[in-house]
Design a protein around this motif. Structure first.
Motif, short mmCIF file in Angstrom:
data_model
loop_
_atom_site.label_atom_id
_atom_site.label_comp_id
_atom_site.label_asym_id
_atom_site.label_seq_id
_atom_site.Cartn_x
_atom_site.Cartn_y
_atom_site.Cartn_z
N ALA A 122 0.82 -1.22 0.00
CA ALA A 122 0.00 0.00 0.00
C ALA A 122 0.85 1.27 0.00
CB ALA A 122 -0.93 0.00 1.22
N GLU A 170 -4.17 8.48 1.29
CA GLU A 170 -4.57 7.57 0.20
C GLU A 170 -3.96 6.18 0.38
OE1 GLU A 170 -4.85 11.26 -2.98
OE2 GLU A 170 -3.40 9.64 -3.36
N ALA A 171 -2.68 6.17 0.78
CA ALA A 171 -2.00 4.89 1.00
C ALA A 171 -2.63 4.14 2.17
CB ALA A 171 -0.51 5.13 1.25
N ARG A 228 -5.75 2.59 1.03
CA ARG A 228 -5.48 1.36 0.24
C ARG A 228 -5.20 0.18 1.18
NH1 ARG A 228 -2.61 4.76 -3.23
NH2 ARG A 228 -0.61 4.35 -2.20
N GLU A 261 -8.49 -0.96 2.82
CA GLU A 261 -9.41 -1.66 1.91
C GLU A 261 -8.87 -3.02 1.49
OE1 GLU A 261 -12.48 -0.78 1.25
OE2 GLU A 261 -12.17 0.96 2.54
N SER A 262 -7.57 -3.08 1.29
CA SER A 262 -7.00 -4.33 0.76
C SER A 262 -6.87 -5.41 1.82
CB SER A 262 -5.63 -4.07 0.12
OG SER A 262 -4.70 -3.66 1.11
#
Lengths: 160, 129
Positions: free
Chosen positions: A96, A132-133, A136, A139-140
């Protein structure tokens, strides 16, 4: 004797010759471990678990910087599932945030003692790209795993 | 008349204008408590039980109740708010150099406003007892 001149199996040859102790065919039975739980077997099992935990802790320290090293080690030693979760998180952090980020393990307390442990990613770029990272990462992987280890682990970024 | 915890957030916004390290740190702290107290009251209304005599860490337990979900919005809110808690602890207790403090304080005060809206928009059943 049968009509064919062969001894009847039923009558003349014993079907089974029980081996006698000391005889040529005697095979000792394997000794069953009758030790009660809490004896040597349990000690060995616990020894293996402690060894595995220490190996995992070493691996964690190869991946993260420990803030207040002695405190982090003491806190995590009794919470091996948290160690495993932090180790597992490392690869997802790399995906991420990008490889090579500095990651720190930080203990967090809220007035009445240490209550949780954070994996902190040092972020030298803009706060927006850091968020943003982090999104990610959430979510991942993280949102599906955040309640493991009794919810005492979390992750954050730190602007550097 | 019960105190409106959102006033802590309004005060945090004003603190940002002072522009000192103490003000930025205090802004992070007030913003966090604005959110925490709203979330706590909601959890208590929903019959979440937090026994302060059993174990330390009421803040962690509060956000833990949200993290348990099962609603994805509730889980995400618990995780994000717990991050603000980490920043609050750092702002209030760690005397070491706080790099990019101004930037972070401004962002956290903004984040808390968004989180409070997300809290208000949650399905009233959550957090579950």
């Amino acid at each position: 004797m049968s009509a064919w001149g062969v001894a009847s199996l039923d009558q003349e040859i014993p079907r089974e010759i029980p081996p006698t102790e000391g005889g040529a065919f005697f095979q000792p039975q394997p000794v069953r471990n009758e030790l009660p739980l809490g004896g040597c077997a349990q000690a060995a099992e616990e020894g293996n678990i402690l060894y595995a935990r220490d190996v995992l802790l070493q691996r964690l320290e190869q991946t993260y910087v420990f803030e207040s090293r002695a405190d982090v080690q003491a806190f995590l030693r009794v919470r091996p599932t948290s160690i495993a979760l932090l180790v597992e998180a490392s690869v997802h952090i790399d995906q991420a945030f990008g490889r090579g980020r500095i990651k720190t393990v930080r203990l967090v307390q809220d007035g009445s003692g240490i209550t949780s442990v954070f994996g902190i990613v040092a972020w030298p770029e803009s706060i927006e790209t850091g968020r943003e990272a982090l999104a990610r990462f959430d979510e991942s992987w993280w949102l599906r795993n955040c309640n493991r280890s009794d919810g005492i682990v979390n992750f954050n970024i730190e602007l550097v | 008349m019960a105190f409106d915890w959102r006033e802590f957030h309004a005060f945090a916004e004003r603190l940002l204008e002072f522009g000192s390290e103490a003000a930025y740190r205090s802004a992070i702290s007030r913003a966090y408590y604005s959110l925490y107290n709203q979330a706590w009251e909601r959890a208590v209304r929903n019959n979440c039980r937090f026994d302060p005599t059993v174990e330390a860490g009421l803040h962690k337990k509060c956000w833990g109740a949200y993290r348990k979900g099962p609603d994805p919005n509730c889980i995400k809110l618990g995780v994000d708010a717990d991050r603000v808690r980490e920043s609050r602890v750092r702002a209030d207790y760690k005397s070491g150099e706080y790099l990019r403090l101004r930037e972070e304080a401004i962002q956290i005060v903004k984040d808390v406003a968004v989180l409070a809206d997300r809290l208000a928009a949650l399905d009233p059943r959550y957090p579950l007892p």
